[in-house]
Enzyme design. Structure first.
Site, short mmCIF file in Angstrom:
data_model
loop_
_atom_site.label_atom_id
_atom_site.label_comp_id
_atom_site.label_asym_id
_atom_site.label_seq_id
_atom_site.Cartn_x
_atom_site.Cartn_y
_atom_site.Cartn_z
N PRO A 11 0.80 -1.22 0.00
CA PRO A 11 0.00 0.00 0.00
C PRO A 11 0.83 1.27 0.00
CG PRO A 11 -0.18 -1.13 2.11
CD PRO A 11 0.57 -2.04 1.20
N ASN A 12 0.32 2.22 -0.74
CA ASN A 12 0.83 3.58 -0.85
C ASN A 12 2.11 3.71 -1.68
OD1 ASN A 12 -1.28 4.81 0.69
ND2 ASN A 12 -0.33 3.91 2.49
N ARG A 19 4.72 11.26 -2.28
CA ARG A 19 4.42 11.02 -0.86
C ARG A 19 5.71 11.07 -0.04
NH1 ARG A 19 4.02 5.60 2.00
NH2 ARG A 19 3.30 6.17 4.07
N TYR A 24 11.01 8.83 1.37
CA TYR A 24 11.00 7.82 0.32
C TYR A 24 11.72 8.22 -0.96
CZ TYR A 24 7.53 5.83 3.41
OH TYR A 24 6.90 5.32 4.52
N ASN A 75 8.14 -5.66 -0.90
CA ASN A 75 8.07 -4.45 -0.10
C ASN A 75 6.60 -4.32 0.26
OD1 ASN A 75 7.87 -1.94 1.04
ND2 ASN A 75 9.12 -0.89 -0.48
N ALA A 78 3.03 -0.82 4.63
CA ALA A 78 2.49 -0.89 5.99
C ALA A 78 2.06 -2.30 6.38
CB ALA A 78 1.32 0.07 6.14
N GLU A 99 13.06 -9.36 1.49
CA GLU A 99 12.26 -8.23 1.94
C GLU A 99 13.04 -6.95 1.67
OE1 GLU A 99 10.35 -6.51 6.14
OE2 GLU A 99 11.42 -8.42 6.12
N HIS A 101 12.86 -2.46 1.80
CA HIS A 101 12.19 -1.22 2.19
C HIS A 101 13.04 -0.05 1.73
CE1 HIS A 101 9.31 -3.29 4.71
NE2 HIS A 101 10.32 -4.03 5.13
N ARG A 108 12.81 4.72 12.18
CA ARG A 108 11.49 5.33 12.12
C ARG A 108 10.70 5.05 13.39
NH1 ARG A 108 8.93 4.83 6.66
NH2 ARG A 108 7.67 6.47 7.58
#
Length: 150
Positions: A11-12, A19, A24, A75, A78, A99, A101, A108
């Site tokens: 998502p996103n 964003r 990012y 990735n 959330a 994985e 990111h 964070r």
């Protein structure tokens, strides 16, 4: 026909480039897709690159990867921190998983420090922006070559 690496984005990630660019970066999802295509091609692989804001769709794609992909890069956005359903799908997948990111999730908010995806992943790459996807492809290709040789 080249083997396929499936790259799934949660998502996103469709909002990349607009964003929170301070977190990012300025690359768009299309930019990342092009990077992944170039890197995979150089290593002899094809890429299936997808993004969804829907957990169930990601789970279905993981299940599809069991039959169609040599390896999987995830990735989960959330869903990394919340999705037991995605973890269960990944655990049922016999192909190697990396994985990735864009940001360093450990620098964070504390809730981002927990990853359900990590339990199913051979390794985790975070904090290198778009380069992380290229590193993930290279790591996955190396792992696949070692498994084939061994």
């Amino acid at each position: 026909m080249a083997q396929t690496i499936q790259i799934l984005n949660g998502p996103n990630l469709n909002l990349l480039g607009t964003r929170e660019p301070e977190i990012y970066g300025s690359e768009t999802l299309d930019d990342l897709h092009a990077r992944c295509e170039r890197k995979a091609k150089a290593l002899g692989y094809e890429v299936v690159f997808r993004q969804s804001n829907h957990e169930g769709e990601l789970v279905s794609w993981v299940q599809e990867a069991r039959e169609r992909a040599a390896g999987l890069i995830v990735n989960a956005g959330a869903f990394t921190h919340t999705s037991v359903a995605l973890l269960d799908a990944l655990l049922s997948c016999s192909v190697p998983i990396v994985e990735v990111h864009l940001s360093n999730i450990f620098r964070r908010e504390p809730f981002r420090h927990r990853s359900y995806v990590s339990k199913a992943a051979k390794g985790v790459i975070c904090g290198f922006g778009g380069l992380g996807y290229e590193l993930a492809i290279e790591a996955l290709a190396t792992s696949l070559a070692e498994a084939k040789a061994g």
